[in-house]
Design a protein around this motif. Structure first.
Motif, PDB file in Angstrom:
ATOM      1  N   ALA A 445      41.130  44.377  42.041  1.00 24.31           N
ATOM      2  CA  ALA A 445      40.212  43.452  42.706  1.00 24.31           C
ATOM      3  C   ALA A 445      39.913  43.925  44.129  1.00 24.31           C
ATOM      4  N   THR A 446      40.956  44.421  44.820  1.00 26.39           N
ATOM      5  CA  THR A 446      40.783  44.886  46.203  1.00 26.39           C
ATOM      6  C   THR A 446      39.923  46.137  46.258  1.00 26.39           C
ATOM      7  N   HIS A 447      40.011  46.964  45.203  1.00 31.86           N
ATOM      8  CA  HIS A 447      39.282  48.235  45.225  1.00 31.86           C
ATOM      9  C   HIS A 447      38.227  48.286  44.123  1.00 31.86           C
ATOM     10  N   ALA A 448      37.410  47.261  44.109  1.00 29.77           N
ATOM     11  CA  ALA A 448      36.386  47.165  43.053  1.00 29.77           C
ATOM     12  C   ALA A 448      35.480  48.394  43.061  1.00 29.77           C
ATOM     13  N   ASP A 449      35.172  48.910  44.269  1.00 24.65           N
ATOM     14  CA  ASP A 449      34.298  50.084  44.366  1.00 24.65           C
ATOM     15  C   ASP A 449      34.901  51.290  43.646  1.00 24.65           C
ATOM     16  N   LYS A 450      36.212  51.471  43.859  1.00 27.87           N
ATOM     17  CA  LYS A 450      36.905  52.614  43.233  1.00 27.87           C
ATOM     18  C   LYS A 450      36.936  52.442  41.710  1.00 27.87           C
ATOM     19  N   VAL A 451      37.090  51.191  41.274  1.00 31.38           N
ATOM     20  CA  VAL A 451      37.112  50.926  39.825  1.00 31.38           C
ATOM     21  C   VAL A 451      35.780  51.354  39.215  1.00 31.38           C
ATOM     22  N   ALA A 452      34.735  51.032  39.938  1.00 33.20           N
ATOM     23  CA  ALA A 452      33.400  51.383  39.443  1.00 33.20           C
ATOM     24  C   ALA A 452      33.240  52.903  39.369  1.00 33.20           C
ATOM     25  N   GLU A 453      33.708  53.586  40.428  1.00 33.84           N
ATOM     26  CA  GLU A 453      33.619  55.055  40.450  1.00 33.84           C
ATOM     27  C   GLU A 453      34.400  55.661  39.290  1.00 33.84           C
ATOM     28  N   TYR A 454      35.608  55.113  39.069  1.00 37.82           N
ATOM     29  CA  TYR A 454      36.458  55.621  37.978  1.00 37.82           C
ATOM     30  C   TYR A 454      35.736  55.466  36.651  1.00 37.82           C
ATOM     31  N   ARG A 455      35.170  54.276  36.457  1.00 36.78           N
ATOM     32  CA  ARG A 455      34.489  54.016  35.189  1.00 36.78           C
ATOM     33  C   ARG A 455      33.230  54.857  35.074  1.00 36.78           C
ATOM     34  N   GLY A 456      32.732  55.313  36.250  1.00 35.74           N
ATOM     35  CA  GLY A 456      31.558  56.184  36.249  1.00 35.74           C
ATOM     36  C   GLY A 456      31.929  57.641  35.957  1.00 35.74           C
ATOM     37  N   GLY A 457      33.198  57.893  35.705  1.00 38.80           N
ATOM     38  CA  GLY A 457      33.594  59.259  35.303  1.00 38.80           C
ATOM     39  C   GLY A 457      34.492  59.976  36.280  1.00 38.80           C
ATOM     40  N   LYS A 458      34.851  59.345  37.395  1.00 35.93           N
ATOM     41  CA  LYS A 458      35.703  60.023  38.373  1.00 35.93           C
ATOM     42  C   LYS A 458      37.183  59.805  37.990  1.00 35.93           C
ATOM     43  N   LYS A 460      39.803  61.433  38.374  1.00 34.77           N
ATOM     44  CA  LYS A 460      40.872  61.770  39.327  1.00 34.77           C
ATOM     45  C   LYS A 460      41.385  60.559  40.079  1.00 34.77           C
ATOM     46  N   LEU A 461      40.611  59.483  40.117  1.00 36.52           N
ATOM     47  CA  LEU A 461      41.029  58.297  40.846  1.00 36.52           C
ATOM     48  C   LEU A 461      42.211  57.593  40.201  1.00 36.52           C
ATOM     49  N   PHE A 462      42.538  57.994  38.968  1.00 34.48           N
ATOM     50  CA  PHE A 462      43.676  57.361  38.283  1.00 34.48           C
ATOM     51  C   PHE A 462      44.945  57.444  39.136  1.00 34.48           C
ATOM     52  N   GLY A 463      45.138  58.609  39.719  1.00 32.67           N
ATOM     53  CA  GLY A 463      46.316  58.819  40.568  1.00 32.67           C
ATOM     54  C   GLY A 463      46.320  57.887  41.762  1.00 32.67           C
ATOM     55  N   PHE A 464      45.132  57.607  42.290  1.00 36.41           N
ATOM     56  CA  PHE A 464      45.014  56.694  43.432  1.00 36.41           C
ATOM     57  C   PHE A 464      45.551  55.310  43.056  1.00 36.41           C
ATOM     58  N   PHE A 465      45.135  54.827  41.849  1.00 35.62           N
ATOM     59  CA  PHE A 465      45.581  53.486  41.422  1.00 35.62           C
ATOM     60  C   PHE A 465      47.096  53.463  41.186  1.00 35.62           C
ATOM     61  N   VAL A 466      47.613  54.544  40.586  1.00 36.52           N
ATOM     62  CA  VAL A 466      49.068  54.617  40.365  1.00 36.52           C
ATOM     63  C   VAL A 466      49.782  54.488  41.709  1.00 36.52           C
ATOM     64  N   GLY A 467      49.282  55.254  42.674  1.00 31.61           N
ATOM     65  CA  GLY A 467      49.891  55.254  43.998  1.00 31.61           C
ATOM     66  C   GLY A 467      49.863  53.875  44.641  1.00 31.61           C
ATOM     67  N   GLN A 468      48.732  53.194  44.521  1.00 28.32           N
ATOM     68  CA  GLN A 468      48.594  51.872  45.133  1.00 28.32           C
ATOM     69  C   GLN A 468      49.565  50.866  44.518  1.00 28.32           C
ATOM     70  N   VAL A 469      49.668  50.881  43.182  1.00 24.41           N
ATOM     71  CA  VAL A 469      50.567  49.930  42.523  1.00 24.41           C
ATOM     72  C   VAL A 469      52.025  50.249  42.887  1.00 24.41           C
TER      73      VAL A 469
END
Lengths: 492, 95
Positions: A445-458, A460-469
């Motif tokens: 919810a906090t990083h909705a923009d990043k979620v959109a980018e990830y779903r758009g094919g990026k 590599k952002l998976f690691g970012f979410f792992v790190g945040q959690v």
């Protein structure tokens, strides 16, 4: 299958005239672990005041007679059996005659034509999990000499006879070794076997294990060249240096049209070179003859069989068992069985737990910590049961492997138990699906923009979410569960 | 077997006996005599006879591994021509 005694191409040395093969044989003097000397009742302990552990026999007083120590005989037989060697039920003690200030009798009691132990074998552990069998020619019992100190007085040599008469096993290899690396592997394996058997403590610094190296060179396939003997090289590293230097010297001499003279040479560790010992020119004329003070040594076959039955599990057998029962790699098993204490420690850690995980923890984390602290396994700040407890906590998902490293560090520093530290610091891993999901939802919810980018094919952002959690949970989320849940949620 | 002067000189060196050149000839003769006497034993056929280590058929006596001796430095050093700091002191042996 063990390889034959032939140099690998990589072991050959390139000279101006082509490739050369080094041929090496080792003579190791191993001090027998015993309370008293080979032929007298004087003590053997290291480091006593000079000449306080000397009997009249050791000092070569007239009329004194040697009486053999039965335990030293047993230790030699035990070593022979550990080297898979023939035990000679009939052996003879001879006098080896030479003059030196620290040899009061003018002869050393040794064994010449009829040693107590005959042909045996040592299996070398080489890089890449390779093994190779190296022949043992013989093992015989003999007396050590005293110790000369040349640097205490400008014109005098001081002699301490505490070591004179201590039992040595001279263990002679066949000329089967082909490189400095193999010579090192041979010494390590021999030392390991001796220590398992408890027949020699293997301490090279204190001189309990000393090594003479016979070095010759030849063109591959040619007959053996003339050898030089390098005396008393007192560490595995120096053995390697001495061989490299001596082989180079011989090759250069031969390529310049010279000839090798059979001689005794000394390794100068300060300069990293070998040099001729002129004083030993006549030394090879020892005029051996059977010692008239000693009858032949007759052993009872049943007694030898009893010693054989009492041998401990030796490194090769233990290594094979670790590989078979615990599914360890050749390398890991080899590292763990090098010392009996390490193998025992590992088996305690692995008892009832994941053996591969236990091996990783002993080899990487524990050895790392011991190296940094300059401690041996016997002095380990973390006991084997304590490390086992930690490994258990990883296996049952109480903590993650990453958190476990922090717990281990705390164990090293505080000496507390793994479970206690986990409770005290609240490090228990979050394995509650709901709790992890809640964190994931919050982060997404906090990083909705990043979620959109990830779903758009990026991707590599998976690691970012792992790190945040992970950050949000203080690293305590179970990594496997987190990955699985996150993947599902991000996929939408 | 005959002994030349060089061999006699070598044996003397090994035994640390100082030998004048003129003594070597006489000694060579004496030693040859001893060797000839011993060589007569070669005339006996000993094939199939095990080497004998002594006339008495005892077993080699053995001792327990216990410290029963030592700690007597003064007596060990008593006959030494020179001693210092608990060591035997001998002319410098340089390697």
């Amino acid at each position: 299958m063990a390889e034959a005694a032939q140099a690998n191409d990589t072991d050959l040395i390139q000279g101006r005239t082509g490739a050369w093969e080094i041929v090496l044989g080792l003579e190791v003097h191993a001090q027998v672990v015993s309370k008293a000397k080979l032929f007298s009742g004087a003590a053997t302990a290291f480091g006593a005041e000079p000449n306080t552990q000397v009997s009249f026999v050791d000092a070569g007083f007239p009329g004194m007679l040697p009486v053999i120590n039965e335990y030293c005989v047993e230790q030699a037989v035990r070593t022979g059996l550990g080297l898979d060697a023939e035990i000679n039920l009939h052996s003879v003690f001879d006098r080896k005659n030479y003059f030196y200030a620290d040899l009061p009798a003018g002869y050393q009691i040794s064994q010449y034509l009829q040693p107590i132990v005959g042909k045996g074998t040592i299996t070398l552990d080489l890089p890449g999990g390779r093994t190779r069998a190296v022949g043992i020619t013989r093992l015989h019992l003999e007396q050590d000499a005293g110790k000369s100190l040349h640097d205490q007085h400008p014109t005098k040599t001081y002699v301490d006879l505490n070591r004179a008469g201590v039992a040595l096993m001279e263990i002679v290899s066949e000329p089967d070794l082909r490189s400095a690396e193999e010579a090192g592997a041979y010494l390590k394996k021999l030392r390991s076997i001796l220590r398992y058997l408890g027949t020699c403590d293997g301490n090279m610094e204190e001189g309990s294990l000393r090594c003479d190296v016979n070095v010759s060179v030849r063109k591959p396939g040619a007959p053996l060249g003339t050898r030089c003997e390098i005396k008393n090289v007192n560490s595995i590293r120096f053995v390697g240096q001495a061989i490299e230097y001596e082989a180079r010297r011989q090759i250069e001499l031969l390529e310049d049209g010279g000839e090798i003279r059979q001689e005794t040479r000394l390794f100068d560790s300060g300069r990293g070179e070998t040099r001729s010992m002129r004083s030993k020119e006549h030394a090879h004329d020892y005029r051996y003859f059977p010692d008239p003070d000693l009858l032949p040594l007759e052993l009872d076959a049943a007694w030898v069989a009893r010693i054989k039955a009492s041998l401990p599990e030796l490194p090769d057998a233990k290594k094979a068992r670790f590989m078979k029962d615990f599914d360890l790699s050749t390398y890991d098993a080899g590292v763990l069985v090098g010392e009996q204490e390490t193998a025992d420690f590992y088996e305690t850690v692995a008892s009832g737990r994941d053996p591969k995980l236990a091996a990783n923890w002993v080899i990487s984390e524990l050895f790392g910590a011991l190296n940094r602290a300059g401690k041996t396994i016997a002095e380990s700040p973390v006991s084997a049961p304590a490390l086992g407890e930690l490994v258990g906590l990883i296996s049952d998902n109480t903590i993650s492997g990453r958190i476990a490293k922090d717990v281990f560090q705390a164990m090293v520093e505080t000496g507390k138990g793994a479970a206690a530290i986990v409770e005290e610091k609240g490090l228990r891993q979050v394995t509650d699906t709901g709790a992890i999901e809640a964190e994931i939802d919050r982060i997404m919810a906090t990083h909705a923009d990043k979620v959109a980018e990830y779903r758009g094919g990026k991707d590599k952002l998976f690691g970012f979410f792992v790190g945040q959690v992970m950050k949000a949970t203080g690293g305590k989320a179970n990594p496997a569960m987190l990955n699985e849940l996150l993947k599902k949620k991000l996929a939408g | 077997m005959s002994l030349d002067r060089k061999t006699v000189a070598h044996i003397a060196t090994l035994a640390r006996i100082r030998l004048e050149p003129k003594e070597a000839d006489a000694l060579a003769g004496e030693l040859e005599g001893i060797l000839r006497w011993v060589e007569q034993l070669n005339e006996v056929d000993v094939s199939g006879v095990a080497p004998m280590s002594g006339v008495e058929q005892f077993k080699l006596p053995q001792r327990k591994d216990a410290v029963t001796d030592g700690g007597d430095r003064d007596r060990i050093l008593a006959n030494a021509p020179e001693a210092a700091a608990g060591f035997f002191a001998v002319p410098k042996v340089v390697e």
